[in-house]
Design an enzyme around this catalytic site. Structure first.
Site, PDB file in Angstrom:
ATOM      1  N   ASN A   1       0.831  -1.208   0.000  1.00  0.00           N
ATOM      2  CA  ASN A   1       0.000   0.000   0.000  1.00  0.00           C
ATOM      3  C   ASN A   1       0.864   1.256   0.000  1.00  0.00           C
ATOM      4  O   ASN A   1       0.541   2.251  -0.665  1.00  0.00           O
ATOM      5  CB  ASN A   1      -0.927   0.004   1.219  1.00  0.00           C
ATOM      6  CG  ASN A   1      -2.201  -0.775   0.984  1.00  0.00           C
ATOM      7  OD1 ASN A   1      -2.933  -0.524   0.029  1.00  0.00           O
ATOM      8  ND2 ASN A   1      -2.470  -1.747   1.843  1.00  0.00           N
TER       9      ASN A   1
ATOM     10  N   HIS B   1      -7.340  -1.339   7.219  1.00  0.00           N
ATOM     11  CA  HIS B   1      -7.533  -2.646   7.834  1.00  0.00           C
ATOM     12  C   HIS B   1      -8.218  -3.552   6.816  1.00  0.00           C
ATOM     13  O   HIS B   1      -9.125  -3.101   6.097  1.00  0.00           O
ATOM     14  CB  HIS B   1      -8.399  -2.513   9.095  1.00  0.00           C
ATOM     15  CG  HIS B   1      -8.593  -3.808   9.818  1.00  0.00           C
ATOM     16  ND1 HIS B   1      -7.615  -4.343  10.629  1.00  0.00           N
ATOM     17  CD2 HIS B   1      -9.631  -4.682   9.842  1.00  0.00           C
ATOM     18  CE1 HIS B   1      -8.063  -5.492  11.132  1.00  0.00           C
ATOM     19  NE2 HIS B   1      -9.273  -5.714  10.665  1.00  0.00           N
TER      20      HIS B   1
END
Length: 255
Positions: A54, A149
Site C-alpha cells: 500500500n 484494515h
C-alpha cells in the site's frame, strides 16, 4: 468515489519487488526525501511493518501526480522489511520506531514526534504497521492519522486481527462479504472513526489466501483514493463526529 481515478491508477499501482537490507537509521535523505518546498503539497509519513504494497501504491501515485502530496519519511518497527528497503531505494528517509533491546537504533516516542515535525508532516498513513500507535502521537496529530484494515470494520478488528489472520477468520465465519476499511486512528486497535470502505465478495470456495489477494487489490485502489482526497482537504466532519469525503466535482455530495 471518483471513477476517473481508477483508470489513472492502473499505471501507478504496480507490484514492485524489493531487494536488499536496510543498514541504518539515518534521517538524511536524497532529493526525493528532503523537505517539501511546495506549500500546496502535503507531506506524508508512512508507517509499515512488512512488504509495504500500500505504501508503494501511494508513493507511485504521488510520483505520477495523482496525489497532491509527497512521502517524505518512512517509519518502521522492522528495519529490514520490504517496505523499508523500497523506501531506501527511492531515497526516502527511514527511521525505526519503537526503540527496543533488539533494535537499539529505534527512536523514543518523543524523538519520533520531533522527527515527524522536522519533516513538517501533515498526515500519517499506517500501511500494515502492526504496533499500537502511542497516545502521545495521536494527540500530536489529531484527525491526521489514518490506517487501512483488511476487513469491514467493526467486524474482524481489534488486537490480534491482522494480515492473514483476518482473512482466515472471515472465511471461517461464513461471511459473504469482506473488504478494506480506512479509519482514523485513536488510542486503540481499529476503533477510530471509519472514513471509507470497499466491499469485496467472499466466494464459496475461497481460501484465506485467495480472499487476501482480492482484498489487497481493493486496498491499493481505496487507499490511493482516500489519500488523494486527504491531500485536497476534502475530508469534512459531521456534527456527530463522523468523517466524510466530499466529492471533488460536487462538494455537496459525499462518499
Amino acid at each position: 468515489m471518483v471513477s476517473k481515478i481508477y483508470c489513472r491508477q492502473k499505471a501507478a499501482v504496480k507490484a514492485l519487488v524489493c531487494r536488499g537490507k536496510v543498514e541504518n537509521n539515518d534521517l538524511v535523505g536524497s532529493d526525493s526525501g528532503e523537505l517539501n518546498n511546495d506549500s500546496s503539497r502535503k507531506n506524508l509519513a508512512v508507517f509499515v511493518s512488512g512488504g509495504g504494497s500500500n505504501f508503494r501504491a501511494i508513493h507511485e501515485a504521488s510520483m505520477e501526480g495523482l496525489v497532491n502530496g509527497k512521502v517524505t519519511i518512512l517509519v518502521t518497527d522492522k528495519p529490514g522489511c520490504g517496505g523499508a528497503v523500497y523506501a531506501r531505494e527511492k531515497g526516502i528517509p527511514v527511521i525505526v520506531y519503537p526503540r527496543r533491546s533488539s533494535v537499539p537504533e529505534g527512536l523514543s516516542t518523543s524523538d519520533l514526534v520531533t522527527s515527524l515535525r522536522k519533516y513538517e508532516t501533515h498526515f500519517i498513513l499506517l500501511a500494515g504497521y502492526l504496533k499500537l500507535i502511542p497516545v502521545e502521537l495521536v494527540h500530536a496529530y489529531p484527525k491526521s492519522i489514518i490506517n487501512i484494515h483488511p476487513s469491514l470494520l467493526p467486524a474482524f478488528g481489534g488486537k490480534g486481527y491482522y494480515g492473514i489472520k483476518v482473512h482466515e477468520a472471515v472465511v471461517a465465519s461464513g461471511a459473504r462479504y469482506s473488504g478494506p476499511t480506512i479509519h482514523f486512528v485513536d488510542e486503540k486497535y481499529d476503533t477510530g472513526r471509519i472514513l471509507a470502505q470497499r466491499v469485496v465478495p467472499v466466494m464459496a470456495s475461497d481460501s484465506a489466501e485467495e480472499l487476501a489477494a482480492r482484498v489487497l487489490h481493493a486496498e491499493h485502489k481505496l487507499y490511493v483514493e482516500v489519500v488523494v482526497a486527504l491531500c485536497e482537504d476534502r475530508i469534512t466532519w459531521r456534527p456527530d463526529g463522523v468523517p466524510l469525503i466530499q466529492n471533488k466535482g460536487n462538494p455537496t455530495l459525499y462518499y
